[in-house]
Design a protein around this motif. Structure first.
Motif, PDB file in Angstrom:
ATOM      1  N   VAL A 145      40.713  48.511  45.621  1.00 32.49           N
ATOM      2  CA  VAL A 145      41.828  47.736  45.058  1.00 32.49           C
ATOM      3  C   VAL A 145      41.881  46.358  45.710  1.00 32.49           C
TER       4      VAL A 145
ATOM      5  N   GLN B 100      41.178  42.395  43.830  1.00 35.33           N
ATOM      6  CA  GLN B 100      42.049  41.221  43.904  1.00 35.33           C
ATOM      7  C   GLN B 100      41.292  39.939  44.220  1.00 35.33           C
TER       8      GLN B 100
ATOM      9  N   ALA C 281      49.636  46.583  42.758  1.00 37.18           N
ATOM     10  CA  ALA C 281      48.289  46.908  42.288  1.00 37.18           C
ATOM     11  C   ALA C 281      47.998  48.399  42.471  1.00 37.18           C
TER      12      ALA C 281
ATOM     13  N   HIS D 255      48.606  43.751  35.613  1.00 38.10           N
ATOM     14  CA  HIS D 255      47.638  44.550  36.354  1.00 38.10           C
ATOM     15  C   HIS D 255      46.233  44.296  35.807  1.00 38.10           C
ATOM     16  N   SER D 256      45.237  44.294  36.699  1.00 35.95           N
ATOM     17  CA  SER D 256      43.850  44.062  36.265  1.00 35.95           C
ATOM     18  C   SER D 256      43.432  45.027  35.163  1.00 35.95           C
TER      19      SER D 256
END
Length: 612
Positions: A171, A175, A213, A248-249
């Motif tokens: 995670v 980022q 995240a 969020h990705s």
């Protein structure tokens, strides 16, 4: 780049398209274009080029290194090549290249250490990887380098079965990754870890305050797991998650598995062909499976036509089925008939083969299901690993059953432990005690390795444990042989400390009270249907089969075949989809080989206790 140059570029492009020679002049055109824009993609000091992603091949960077004008530039390209060699699964070449580098500057040394840490992690040299990472000043890294740092850190955690830290590290990598392809790959890796975690492990992952995240990831895996049994609800659950975590990705780059699952389309079957031996020597087997299939079908309106594979060639059956508008084939059962079916054109049909052969291969419309020793061996490896055992000894007979079990167990153990399981073949129960008493030194280990390789054709390197290292025995034997083996172990000086596991082959209705007392503490796998002999369905089936456990298992197999063919698309398209069947918790493994998570039982105080 100036407006004048941009205008020239547009004119050139139009002319190239008009005369259809763009593919001939484009390399020359790109040189002019890059020159006009004052862009150099490949040059730069070690403090710039090494801080960026490496997007070319290792061969490209090696060629650039050969053409380099000075040592710094040459070394930079060699480091880039070593980095890419790892992604190309050429670790030994990467190691050799790193070892050849001398006289590195500060930036080059830093990047070399990043590569070296990843090599250590890939080789499961966890302490070396951690020590190397500790020498790297994180605050001096570019985002691209930080991503590589966190990925190596995650690999070490995964090697140590620390799912929490592995997820957290990936995670963190997410980022700082900006490249879309790398970001998607990292997102897929996060998802793979989360999907591998059981409910308890996932609950124990505790994000720090404000860590949206990681919170988002935990919410996503919860939404997926909560709706996987009802795929039709999955799309809405994912959309709700996206609304809750719009930044969020994974909200704009969903894990590929989820993307595939959202493309799932349910198919209602109305015409099925059942291919079974209903005459000849295998008649009892075929009719028992058919009885389970028919009784599971119940009052369904689905048309089912049974074809006798003993009297009609498989090619003719497939042709007849297609002509009759059949949508799905269930069967055949006998191995050579499975081979014949695979040799025929089954395009447009959903096929659930009731056996697997050496010729079985991943085919888009085919799944393989049966009461195979391979599925039971994989389930046993999972159980033994989850019990905390790291050094098991697999004890199997010197025959086809033993060879298949040993090979399947070892393949699964490699996935779990990244090492091979120690295996001992036997011709008689007396061989087992002799093997345990003589120890399991390295010489014997090499001999066993050669034996397995010769028998299975697999390149197996068996671990060189001594008997003091062995924590558990996984035994494949019938009830009579298992009794002899267990008595030998009970009478030995060290046997009481070993955890003992066995297969369903040892479970017989003839095992009486004395047998159960002798087996004290031994755990064995069995189909769920035979773990609850008090239910009414079992009583009916036991009555019809004379209480023969082998026939009862075949009946359960037929029942589950009905469930599997009706959930065929779910199994193939939705990762992690499971069916709670009579023969086990069923899911699609590699190549759509149906895996069975079996029920485990334990002999305790003369009784049999269900463990899960």
């Amino acid at each position: 780049m100036s407006k004048t140059n941009a205008s020239k570029t547009n004119v050139l492009t139009i002319l190239l398209q008009r005369y259809n020679i763009k593919h001939l002049l484009m390399p020359f055109f790109m040189v002019l274009f890059l020159s006009a824009c004052n862009v150099d993609l490949f040059s730069g000091s070690s403090g710039t080029i090494l801080q960026r992603d490496a997007n070319a091949s290792s061969e490209f960077y090696l060629n650039r290194a050969e053409q380099a004008k000075d040592k710094t530039e040459k070394t930079n390209y060699q480091l880039l090549s070593a980095r890419v060699l790892l992604t190309e699964n050429k670790m030994s070449q990467a190691e050799a290249l790193l070892a050849s580098l001398q006289g590195l500057d500060k930036e080059q040394t830093l990047d070399k250490n990043l590569i070296q840490a990843q090599i250590y992690a890939n080789k499961r040299a966890n302490s070396n990887a951690t020590a190397t990472l500790q020498t790297i000043p994180l605050n001096q890294l570019s985002n691209s380098q930080k991503a590589r740092y966190y990925v190596a850190q995650a690999k070490v955690a995964a090697n140590q079965n620390n799912l929490t830290d592995a997820v957290k590290s990936l995670v963190q990598a997410d980022q700082v990754i900006t490249d879309t392809e790398r970001k998607q790959q990292n997102i897929n890796n996060i998802w793979k870890l989360l999907r591998a975690g059981n409910a308890t492990t996932l609950r124990n992952i505790t994000p720090e305050s404000g860590d949206t995240a990681l919170n988002g990831w935990l919410s996503l895996i919860n939404a997926y797991n909560s709706n996987i049994a009802q795929p039709e609800n999955l799309r809405n659950a994912i959309q709700s998650w996206r609304s809750a975590y719009p930044n969020h990705s994974a909200a704009y780059l969903l894990p590929t598995e989820i993307q595939d699952a959202l493309n799932y389309q349910q198919m209602a079957l109305n015409n099925i062909a059942l291919l079974l031996p209903t005459s000849g020597n295998a008649q009892l087997i075929g009719t028992t499976i058919k009885k389970g299939f028919d009784e599971a079908r119940g009052a369904s309106a689905v048309q089912v036509t049974t074809y006798d594979t003993m009297t009609t060639p498989i090619a003719d059956i497939v042709a007849q089925a297609k002509a009759n508008g059949v949508q799905a084939l269930v069967g055949p059962l006998i191995k050579n008939n499975v081979d014949s079916m695979l040799a025929n054109d089954t395009a447009g049909l959903q096929v659930l083969a009731l056996n697997s052969t050496a010729n079985a291969q991943p085919i888009a419309n085919v799944c393989y299901y049966g009461l195979s020793p391979e599925a039971e061996a994989r389930s046993a490896a999972d159980r033994i690993w989850n019990d905390g055992v790291r050094n098991p000894l697999v004890i199997v007979p010197q025959n086809d059953l033993g060879q298949r079990t040993a090979s399947a167990f070892n393949l699964r153990w490699q996935q779990l432990a990244a090492t091979d399981a120690t295996t001992q073949f036997y011709n008689s129960p007396n061989d087992i005690l002799a093997a345990l008493q003589s120890g399991l030194g390295n010489v014997q280990s090499e001999q066993r390795s050669e034996s397995i390789a010769a028998i299975t054709g697999a390149n197996v390197q068996t671990s060189g444990y001594t008997r003091e290292d062995i924590q558990a025995l996984y035994i494949v034997a019938d009830s009579a042989d298992l009794l002899d083996i267990k008595n030998s172990i009970n009478n030995s000086a060290y046997g009481r400390s070993l955890k003992l596991y066995a297969t369903s082959r040892s479970n017989s209705p003839n095992n009486g009270p004395d047998y159960r007392l002798t087996m004290e503490g031994l755990k064995f796998s069995e189909i769920p249907f035979l773990s609850d002999t008090q239910n009414s369905q079992y009583a009916q089936v036991a009555s019809a089969t004379g209480g023969d456990y082998s026939l009862i298992r075949l009946y359960a197999m037929g029942s589950d075949a009905w469930s599997l063919i009706n959930k065929f698309n779910e199994l193939r398209q939705i990762p992690g989809y499971t069916i709670n069947g009579l023969t086990g918790k069923l899911s699609a493994g590699n190549g759509c080989n149906i895996d069975r998570e079996m029920t485990w039982l334990e002999y305790q105080g003369g009784r049999i206790r269900v463990l899960n």
